[in-house]
Write a protein that holds these residues in place. Structure first.
Motif, PDB file in Angstrom:
ATOM      1  N   THR A 150     -11.755 -10.004   6.442  1.00 47.02           N
ATOM      2  CA  THR A 150     -10.876  -9.415   6.990  1.00 47.02           C
ATOM      3  C   THR A 150     -10.365  -9.156   8.883  1.00 47.02           C
ATOM      4  O   THR A 150     -11.430  -9.161   9.490  1.00 47.02           O
ATOM      5  N   GLU A 151      -9.643  -9.940   8.935  1.00 43.46           N
ATOM      6  CA  GLU A 151      -9.106  -9.699  10.421  1.00 43.46           C
ATOM      7  C   GLU A 151      -7.093 -10.039  10.501  1.00 43.46           C
ATOM      8  O   GLU A 151      -7.214 -11.318  10.213  1.00 43.46           O
ATOM      9  N   PRO A 152      -6.990  -8.856  10.946  1.00 44.48           N
ATOM     10  CA  PRO A 152      -7.842  -8.026  11.469  1.00 44.48           C
ATOM     11  C   PRO A 152      -7.738  -6.875   9.891  1.00 44.48           C
ATOM     12  O   PRO A 152      -7.470  -7.139   8.354  1.00 44.48           O
ATOM     13  N   SER A 153      -8.844  -5.760  10.479  1.00 49.33           N
ATOM     14  CA  SER A 153      -9.121  -5.019   8.843  1.00 49.33           C
ATOM     15  C   SER A 153      -8.704  -3.612   9.224  1.00 49.33           C
ATOM     16  O   SER A 153      -7.884  -3.443  10.374  1.00 49.33           O
ATOM     17  N   LEU A 184       1.096  -1.296  -0.134  1.00 50.85           N
ATOM     18  CA  LEU A 184      -0.018  -0.192  -0.153  1.00 50.85           C
ATOM     19  C   LEU A 184       0.822   1.113  -0.244  1.00 50.85           C
ATOM     20  O   LEU A 184       0.731   2.085  -0.478  1.00 50.85           O
ATOM     21  N   LEU A 185       2.475   1.385   0.817  1.00 51.67           N
ATOM     22  CA  LEU A 185       2.836   2.324   0.388  1.00 51.67           C
ATOM     23  C   LEU A 185       3.088   2.857  -1.109  1.00 51.67           C
ATOM     24  O   LEU A 185       3.718   3.478  -1.387  1.00 51.67           O
ATOM     25  N   HIS A 186       3.714   1.569  -1.283  1.00 50.85           N
ATOM     26  CA  HIS A 186       4.214   1.568  -2.247  1.00 50.85           C
ATOM     27  C   HIS A 186       3.393   1.852  -3.724  1.00 50.85           C
ATOM     28  O   HIS A 186       3.384   3.019  -4.265  1.00 50.85           O
ATOM     29  N   PHE A 187       1.901   1.334  -3.394  1.00 50.33           N
ATOM     30  CA  PHE A 187       0.744   2.640  -4.341  1.00 50.33           C
ATOM     31  C   PHE A 187       0.597   3.886  -4.272  1.00 50.33           C
ATOM     32  O   PHE A 187       0.180   4.354  -4.690  1.00 50.33           O
ATOM     33  N   THR A 188       0.498   3.953  -2.619  1.00 57.69           N
ATOM     34  CA  THR A 188       0.450   5.921  -2.767  1.00 57.69           C
ATOM     35  C   THR A 188       1.016   6.465  -3.092  1.00 57.69           C
ATOM     36  O   THR A 188       0.954   7.858  -3.748  1.00 57.69           O
ATOM     37  N   LYS A 189       2.681   5.934  -3.265  1.00 57.98           N
ATOM     38  CA  LYS A 189       3.720   6.711  -3.870  1.00 57.98           C
ATOM     39  C   LYS A 189       3.767   6.548  -4.711  1.00 57.98           C
ATOM     40  O   LYS A 189       3.899   8.007  -6.172  1.00 57.98           O
ATOM     41  N   GLU A 190       3.573   5.737  -5.689  1.00 57.73           N
ATOM     42  CA  GLU A 190       3.528   6.000  -7.521  1.00 57.73           C
ATOM     43  C   GLU A 190       1.775   6.612  -7.654  1.00 57.73           C
ATOM     44  O   GLU A 190       1.836   7.491  -8.549  1.00 57.73           O
ATOM     45  N   LEU A 191       0.686   6.551  -7.119  1.00 58.03           N
ATOM     46  CA  LEU A 191      -0.170   6.851  -7.544  1.00 58.03           C
ATOM     47  C   LEU A 191      -0.566   8.703  -7.186  1.00 58.03           C
ATOM     48  O   LEU A 191      -1.210   9.703  -7.778  1.00 58.03           O
ATOM     49  N   PHE A 192      -0.259   8.866  -5.976  1.00 56.10           N
ATOM     50  CA  PHE A 192      -0.355   9.776  -5.285  1.00 56.10           C
ATOM     51  C   PHE A 192       0.770  11.341  -4.997  1.00 56.10           C
ATOM     52  O   PHE A 192       1.228  11.926  -5.029  1.00 56.10           O
ATOM     53  N   GLY A 193       2.345  10.206  -5.259  1.00 54.03           N
ATOM     54  CA  GLY A 193       3.309  11.263  -5.096  1.00 54.03           C
ATOM     55  C   GLY A 193       3.343  11.559  -3.300  1.00 54.03           C
ATOM     56  O   GLY A 193       3.945  12.728  -2.875  1.00 54.03           O
ATOM     57  N   LYS A 194       2.885  10.371  -2.741  1.00 51.85           N
ATOM     58  CA  LYS A 194       2.760  10.355  -1.403  1.00 51.85           C
ATOM     59  C   LYS A 194       3.442   9.739  -0.418  1.00 51.85           C
ATOM     60  O   LYS A 194       3.427   8.630  -1.053  1.00 51.85           O
ATOM     61  N   ASN A 195       4.084   9.702   0.466  1.00 48.39           N
ATOM     62  CA  ASN A 195       4.905   8.992   1.351  1.00 48.39           C
ATOM     63  C   ASN A 195       4.241   8.312   2.754  1.00 48.39           C
ATOM     64  O   ASN A 195       5.600   7.563   3.805  1.00 48.39           O
ATOM     65  N   LYS A 196       3.873   9.191   3.156  1.00 45.61           N
ATOM     66  CA  LYS A 196       3.468   8.794   4.322  1.00 45.61           C
ATOM     67  C   LYS A 196       2.025   8.415   4.286  1.00 45.61           C
ATOM     68  O   LYS A 196       0.947   8.775   3.493  1.00 45.61           O
ATOM     69  N   ILE A 197       2.082   7.231   5.098  1.00 47.72           N
ATOM     70  CA  ILE A 197       0.754   6.398   5.258  1.00 47.72           C
ATOM     71  C   ILE A 197       0.417   6.152   6.915  1.00 47.72           C
ATOM     72  O   ILE A 197       1.510   6.352   7.458  1.00 47.72           O
ATOM     73  N   ARG A 198      -1.061   5.684   7.034  1.00 41.20           N
ATOM     74  CA  ARG A 198      -1.611   5.075   8.431  1.00 41.20           C
ATOM     75  C   ARG A 198      -2.331   3.862   8.261  1.00 41.20           C
ATOM     76  O   ARG A 198      -3.283   4.328   7.367  1.00 41.20           O
ATOM     77  N   LEU A 199      -2.528   3.228   8.542  1.00 48.13           N
ATOM     78  CA  LEU A 199      -3.810   2.361   9.347  1.00 48.13           C
ATOM     79  C   LEU A 199      -3.983   2.293   9.366  1.00 48.13           C
ATOM     80  O   LEU A 199      -3.868   1.885  11.848  1.00 48.13           O
ATOM     81  N   ARG A 200      -5.581   2.669   9.885  1.00 47.76           N
ATOM     82  CA  ARG A 200      -6.335   2.961  10.771  1.00 47.76           C
ATOM     83  C   ARG A 200      -7.085   1.854  11.253  1.00 47.76           C
ATOM     84  O   ARG A 200      -7.324   1.082  10.778  1.00 47.76           O
ATOM     85  N   PRO A 201      -7.681   0.897  12.857  1.00 45.70           N
ATOM     86  CA  PRO A 201      -8.161  -0.007  12.812  1.00 45.70           C
ATOM     87  C   PRO A 201      -9.635  -0.145  12.559  1.00 45.70           C
ATOM     88  O   PRO A 201     -10.169   0.913  12.898  1.00 45.70           O
ATOM     89  N   SER A 202     -10.114  -0.933  11.859  1.00 49.20           N
ATOM     90  CA  SER A 202     -11.532  -1.213  11.284  1.00 49.20           C
ATOM     91  C   SER A 202     -11.882  -2.429  11.367  1.00 49.20           C
ATOM     92  O   SER A 202     -11.402  -2.768  11.782  1.00 49.20           O
ATOM     93  N   TYR A 203     -13.203  -2.469  11.038  1.00 48.86           N
ATOM     94  CA  TYR A 203     -14.018  -3.809  11.004  1.00 48.86           C
ATOM     95  C   TYR A 203     -14.767  -3.613   8.987  1.00 48.86           C
ATOM     96  O   TYR A 203     -15.212  -3.691   8.675  1.00 48.86           O
ATOM     97  N   PHE A 204     -13.870  -5.191   8.790  1.00 49.43           N
ATOM     98  CA  PHE A 204     -14.648  -5.690   7.915  1.00 49.43           C
ATOM     99  C   PHE A 204     -15.089  -7.576   7.874  1.00 49.43           C
ATOM    100  O   PHE A 204     -14.104  -7.981   8.423  1.00 49.43           O
ATOM    101  N   PRO A 205     -16.129  -7.913   7.371  1.00 48.88           N
ATOM    102  CA  PRO A 205     -16.309  -9.316   7.540  1.00 48.88           C
ATOM    103  C   PRO A 205     -15.117 -10.214   7.459  1.00 48.88           C
ATOM    104  O   PRO A 205     -15.603 -11.345   7.657  1.00 48.88           O
ATOM    105  N   CYS A 208      -9.336  -2.373   3.858  1.00 47.88           N
ATOM    106  CA  CYS A 208      -7.807  -3.556   3.877  1.00 47.88           C
ATOM    107  C   CYS A 208      -7.531  -4.490   4.946  1.00 47.88           C
ATOM    108  O   CYS A 208      -8.296  -4.098   5.941  1.00 47.88           O
ATOM    109  N   GLY A 209      -6.917  -5.979   5.081  1.00 48.09           N
ATOM    110  CA  GLY A 209      -7.065  -6.655   5.840  1.00 48.09           C
ATOM    111  C   GLY A 209      -6.695  -7.263   5.974  1.00 48.09           C
ATOM    112  O   GLY A 209      -5.930  -8.027   4.138  1.00 48.09           O
TER     113      GLY A 209
END
Ligand code: DAH
Length: 338
Positions: free
Chosen positions: A248-251, A225-246, A280-281
């Motif tokens: 995926t575990e963890p999501s 996802l970091l690679h994807f973000t750099k390529e598409l947006f030219g941004k290199n700072k990401i964070r993964l925030r806990p979430s819920y999807f049935p 994602c997850g």
């Protein structure tokens, strides 16, 4: 009479037809019902019985000659007509205005390119789905409250046919039909029974990603996802925030740091500088089991994102409806962003 026919023949052979107008006068004068050749035939009555056959043949020859002259000139004029057309083609070319790709297609192609380069393939599935692929196999059995997260258009209740609410259904189809290692992205249109407004519509587009192999971990997901973000947006700072999807575990929810450099940045990020991009997850073991993949042997990650959201972000479009109106003034703005 024979003399008359002879002169007639002579006259015919010396006739010159120069254009279509003259050709038509020739036809009227000689070949029409009231024309000269018809009148020759009517004179045949006056010819004695013993000469009739001979004179008749002579007139026929004249008629054949006149018809030949007519046909040949006609061909000549029609081919010179096509010469004329050919000349037209050699005139300077009228420049046709080039069309432009739709912003959704531009974003879709950009994302596809990024993932093809790191070994993913493309898979697709039907927009009319059954309950199993859209919900149950994704760890969303009947009456699961999370089904309400996606307001569904049902086509039929028994058996269940519906318009797919997400491209996650393609994950299931792909895992049912392929053995790991699996690396695939699935672009497609999805439908939800939602009110149409500037921010939401009853259909939109998603891209799903799925990676299944031995020892796939959360770190692989994060790095991809970091690679994807750099390529598409030219941004290199990401964070993964806990979430819920049935499924995926963890999501998690992926946020990118967009920055706060302009007034628009404040508006888009609600003053935080962070933007939510996708869900994602790690693929839930139940989902792997449902698709005949042994979770003790394999693990994997998945993610899904909405293309409209990305296009609106990249091109600063503030009303989703403009994406579907096919207004040429709107679409022409994208002619340079192939
Ligand atoms: N299917 C989810 C949706 O439409 C998006 C999504 C979230 C897809 C997490 C995934 C995932 O594959 O792992 O809201």
């Amino acid at each position: 009479m024979t003399e008359e026919i002879k002169n007639f023949k002579k006259k015919l052979s010396s006739i010159k037809i120069n254009n279509e107008k003259e050709l038509e006068s020739f036809r009227l004068e000689y070949l029409s019902k009231k024309g000269l050749i018809s009148s020759l035939f009517s004179k045949l009555k006056q010819v004695s019985k013993e000469n009739k056959k001979f004179v008749g043949q002579q007139i026929n020859e004249v008629k054949i000659l006149a018809n030949e002259i007519y046909d040949l000139s006609k061909i000549k004029f029609s081919s010179s007509d096509s010469n004329q057309k050919f000349e037209d083609y050699s005139k300077p070319i009228k420049i046709l205005k080039l069309g432009s790709r739709h912003p959704i297609s531009i974003v879709k192609n950009k994302i596809i390119d990024i993932f093809l380069k790191i070994g993913f393939d493309i898979s697709e599935g039907p927009e009319i789905e059954d309950d199993w692929h859209n919900f149950t196999a994704l760890n969303l059995p009947e009456y699961h409250p999370a089904r309400d997260m996606q307001d569904t258009f049902y086509i039929n209740k028994n058996p269940d046919w519906l318009l797919r609410t997400h491209t996650s259904s393609v994950q299931i189809r792909h895992m049912e039909n392929n053995k790991p290692p699996i690396r695939t992205i699935s672009p497609g249109r999805v439908y939800r029974n939602e009110d149409i407004s500037a921010r939401s519509h009853c259909f939109f587009h998603q891209i799903e990603g799925l990676y299944i192999d031995n020892n796939v971990s959360f770190v692989d997901l994060k790095q991809t996802l970091l690679h994807f973000t750099k390529e598409l947006f030219g941004k290199n700072k990401i964070r993964l925030r806990p979430s819920y999807f049935p499924f995926t575990e963890p999501s998690a929810e992926l946020d990118i740091y967009w920055g706060l450099n302009s007034e628009a940045d404040y508006r888009i990020t609600k003053g935080t500088g962070w933007l939510e991009i996708l869900g994602c997850g790690m693929v839930d073991p139940n989902v792997l089991n449902n698709c005949g993949i042994d979770p003790k042997e394999y693990s994997g990650y998945a993610f899904g994102l909405g293309l409209e959201r990305i296009a609106m972000l990249l091109y600063q479009i503030d009303d989703i409806r403009t994406l579907y109106e096919n207004d040429i003034r709107f679409l022409n703005q994208f002619s340079k962003s192939i």
